[in-house]
Design a protein around this motif. Structure first.
Motif, PDB file in Angstrom:
ATOM      1  N   ALA A  42      41.540  79.094   8.262  1.00 25.32           N
ATOM      2  CA  ALA A  42      40.471  78.232   9.767  1.00 25.32           C
ATOM      3  C   ALA A  42      38.878  78.365   9.877  1.00 25.32           C
ATOM      4  N   TRP A  43      38.265  78.975   9.026  1.00 22.29           N
ATOM      5  CA  TRP A  43      37.141  78.498   8.789  1.00 22.29           C
ATOM      6  C   TRP A  43      36.178  77.188   8.410  1.00 22.29           C
ATOM      7  N   GLU A  44      36.856  77.430   7.535  1.00 23.96           N
ATOM      8  CA  GLU A  44      37.417  75.869   6.531  1.00 23.96           C
ATOM      9  C   GLU A  44      37.188  74.278   7.418  1.00 23.96           C
ATOM     10  N   LYS A  45      38.700  74.744   8.161  1.00 26.06           N
ATOM     11  CA  LYS A  45      38.798  73.869   9.617  1.00 26.06           C
ATOM     12  C   LYS A  45      38.482  73.554  10.534  1.00 26.06           C
ATOM     13  N   ARG A  46      37.163  74.782  10.549  1.00 32.33           N
ATOM     14  CA  ARG A  46      37.497  74.390  11.995  1.00 32.33           C
ATOM     15  C   ARG A  46      35.580  73.596  11.646  1.00 32.33           C
ATOM     16  N   LYS A  47      34.229  73.773   9.652  1.00 30.01           N
ATOM     17  CA  LYS A  47      34.195  73.698  10.276  1.00 30.01           C
ATOM     18  C   LYS A  47      34.202  71.708   9.449  1.00 30.01           C
ATOM     19  N   TYR A  92      29.761  95.591  -4.494  1.00 30.70           N
ATOM     20  CA  TYR A  92      31.102  94.235  -3.722  1.00 30.70           C
ATOM     21  C   TYR A  92      32.362  94.721  -4.896  1.00 30.70           C
ATOM     22  N   PHE A  93      33.254  94.066  -4.334  1.00 28.13           N
ATOM     23  CA  PHE A  93      34.198  93.526  -5.109  1.00 28.13           C
ATOM     24  C   PHE A  93      34.261  92.131  -4.627  1.00 28.13           C
ATOM     25  N   ASN A  94      35.621  91.541  -4.878  1.00 32.73           N
ATOM     26  CA  ASN A  94      35.468  89.864  -4.811  1.00 32.73           C
ATOM     27  C   ASN A  94      35.620  89.689  -2.869  1.00 32.73           C
ATOM     28  N   VAL A  95      34.568  89.627  -2.026  1.00 27.74           N
ATOM     29  CA  VAL A  95      33.099  88.850  -1.010  1.00 27.74           C
ATOM     30  C   VAL A  95      34.621  88.038  -0.511  1.00 27.74           C
ATOM     31  N   ALA A  96      35.395  87.106   0.339  1.00 29.14           N
ATOM     32  CA  ALA A  96      36.235  86.419   0.676  1.00 29.14           C
ATOM     33  C   ALA A  96      36.095  86.251   2.521  1.00 29.14           C
ATOM     34  N   GLY A  97      37.030  85.775   3.224  1.00 32.83           N
ATOM     35  CA  GLY A  97      37.152  85.856   4.601  1.00 32.83           C
ATOM     36  C   GLY A  97      36.538  85.287   5.685  1.00 32.83           C
ATOM     37  N   ALA A  98      36.267  85.342   6.702  1.00 30.48           N
ATOM     38  CA  ALA A  98      35.490  84.462   7.691  1.00 30.48           C
ATOM     39  C   ALA A  98      35.397  85.635   9.085  1.00 30.48           C
ATOM     40  N   GLU A  99      34.515  85.522   9.710  1.00 28.87           N
ATOM     41  CA  GLU A  99      34.725  86.281  11.046  1.00 28.87           C
ATOM     42  C   GLU A  99      36.039  85.650  11.941  1.00 28.87           C
ATOM     43  N   PRO A 100      36.795  86.297  12.795  1.00 28.23           N
ATOM     44  CA  PRO A 100      38.074  85.965  12.860  1.00 28.23           C
ATOM     45  C   PRO A 100      37.321  85.387  14.492  1.00 28.23           C
ATOM     46  N   GLY A 101      36.350  85.246  14.586  1.00 31.35           N
ATOM     47  CA  GLY A 101      36.115  84.327  16.175  1.00 31.35           C
ATOM     48  C   GLY A 101      35.695  83.418  15.677  1.00 31.35           C
ATOM     49  N   GLY A 102      35.396  82.976  14.750  1.00 31.35           N
ATOM     50  CA  GLY A 102      35.459  81.359  15.016  1.00 31.35           C
ATOM     51  C   GLY A 102      33.986  81.372  14.388  1.00 31.35           C
ATOM     52  N   ARG A 103      32.765  82.251  14.724  1.00 27.94           N
ATOM     53  CA  ARG A 103      31.503  82.172  14.483  1.00 27.94           C
ATOM     54  C   ARG A 103      30.623  81.562  13.029  1.00 27.94           C
ATOM     55  N   LEU A 104      31.458  82.589  11.963  1.00 30.18           N
ATOM     56  CA  LEU A 104      30.642  82.808  10.661  1.00 30.18           C
ATOM     57  C   LEU A 104      31.610  82.446   9.661  1.00 30.18           C
ATOM     58  N   PRO A 106      20.572  78.969   9.034  1.00 31.57           N
ATOM     59  CA  PRO A 106      19.642  79.544   9.713  1.00 31.57           C
ATOM     60  C   PRO A 106      20.938  79.206  10.898  1.00 31.57           C
ATOM     61  N   ASN A 107      21.856  78.208  10.737  1.00 33.72           N
ATOM     62  CA  ASN A 107      22.896  78.021  12.194  1.00 33.72           C
ATOM     63  C   ASN A 107      23.398  79.570  11.966  1.00 33.72           C
ATOM     64  N   SER A 108      23.735  80.217  11.039  1.00 32.50           N
ATOM     65  CA  SER A 108      24.445  80.974  10.539  1.00 32.50           C
ATOM     66  C   SER A 108      24.124  82.703  10.955  1.00 32.50           C
ATOM     67  N   GLY A 114      24.962  88.545   4.718  1.00 32.91           N
ATOM     68  CA  GLY A 114      24.250  89.488   4.765  1.00 32.91           C
ATOM     69  C   GLY A 114      24.408  88.432   6.908  1.00 32.91           C
ATOM     70  N   SER A 115      24.988  87.235   7.145  1.00 37.97           N
ATOM     71  CA  SER A 115      24.806  86.978   8.554  1.00 37.97           C
ATOM     72  C   SER A 115      25.931  87.216   9.079  1.00 37.97           C
TER      73      SER A 115
END
Length: 330
Positions: free
Chosen positions: A319-324, A169-181, A40-42, A15-16
């Motif tokens: 990349a997202w998990e490393k940012r976290k 939906y089938f299996n959703v994965a990945g993250a926003e490439p800009g690193g925001r979400l 909420p941060n998302s 949703g975010s």
């Protein structure tokens, strides 16, 4: 004037990403979420209202305060083994709350509805890739709760002016490439996220649930779709309804399947970490293979995915998990 839309569950993972794309497309967005699994941060655009779909009076109040042209409904529980252990909770949060939302839409005259459904409605499909006309025979309460929600939407549409797009939906994965979400839940069970957790040493190992499926390497095969492409499909669906399109049920996937072992090997290769993998018994309710036939969504909505690549999905997740973890800057 901007079109105003309500997004339930807009603080969650999928949703975010949709809320961000809606904001960038100049929609006026109101998010309604209890933030039980979302953050909420998302919510990067629009207004966030903390609330629960079980609270019908509050929901009526929110809809009465705004003039929504459409509703995008994401809020749901979605962990298959949990649904087997706690079926009543799943029927309450998924099916009953969809009914609550539809009742409110009926009273307020909202006649455009986009629903977040799942390939779990197909169950143990006898054909792969599955099409929208493949029989729906869900094998777990999660899939049944979502299929019942689909039926509610379809039956109400037949009796009203409601037009809908149901996206399976089938299996959703990945993250926003800009690193925001990306995924915010600390206990996400998705395979790629679990493998990244092991690669980042958050967990000492990861588990394969089932190595005796009737597949080439004995592990389950799934169709992985990047969350950014899935989010874009919702904007395509919204524009389709705004242009007067008829109600549709559409698969959201790439039509390419990867086994659990194949995914783990790509995570190991991209992360450079050879983490331990433990083989365990199958989990209740897991089918052997589910892949999408996604011809209809391309044809009807003009959907054109940009991230149809397993390595890209793994890379953006990692990349997202490393940012976290603060390992790289955002």
């Amino acid at each position: 004037m901007k079109k105003k839309v309500l997004v339930t569950g807009g603080a969650g993972y999928i949703g975010s990403h949709v809320v961000r794309q809606l904001g960038e497309a100049d929609y006026d967005v109101v998010v309604f979420d209890n933030c039980s699994t979302g953050s909420p941060n998302s919510v990067l655009h629009g207004e966030l209202i903390i609330g629960d779909l079980a609270d019908v009076d509050r929901l009526y109040q929110i809809l009465a305060q705004h003039e929504f042209s459409a509703v995008l409904h994401f809020a749901a529980s979605l962990i298959v083994p949990e649904s087997v252990a706690r079926p009543l909770d799943y029927y309450a949060n998924n099916t009953r709350n969809t009914l609550n939302l539809l009742r409110c839409c009926s009273v307020m005259g909202i006649n455009q509805f986009i629903f977040s459904s799942t390939a779990a409605v197909y169950g143990e499909a006898q054909e792969n890739p599955v099409t929208e006309s493949t029989p729906t025979l869900p094998i777990n309460p999660y899939g049944r709760s979502k299929l019942m929600s689909e039926w509610l939407i379809q039956d109400y549409a037949k009796a009203s002016s409601l037009r809908y797009v149901i996206l399976r939906y089938f299996n959703v994965a990945g993250a926003e490439p800009g690193g925001r979400l990306g995924q915010m839940s600390p206990n996400a069970t998705h395979l790629i996220r679990a493998a990244c957790d092991a690669a980042l040493k958050r967990k000492p190992e990861m588990r394969i649930f089932g190595t005796d499926f009737p597949t080439p390497d004995g592990t389950g095969i799934r169709d992985y779709i990047h969350v950014e492409d899935l989010a874009a499909a919702h904007l395509d669906a919204l524009r389709y309804l705004e242009q007067g399109g008829e109600s549709q049920i559409l698969n959201c996937g790439y039509g390419q399947g990867y086994s659990v072992r194949q995914v783990i090997e790509r995570v190991k290769a991209i992360s450079g970490v050879d983490f331990p993998v433990i083989e365990s018994d199958r989990r209740p309710g897991d089918p052997a293979c589910v892949m999408a036939c996604a011809e209809q969504i391309r044809k009807v909505l003009g959907w054109q995915p940009k991230y149809n690549d397993l390595d890209q999905i793994v890379y953006t997740t990692l990349a997202w998990e490393k940012r976290k973890d603060g390992l790289i800057s955002i």
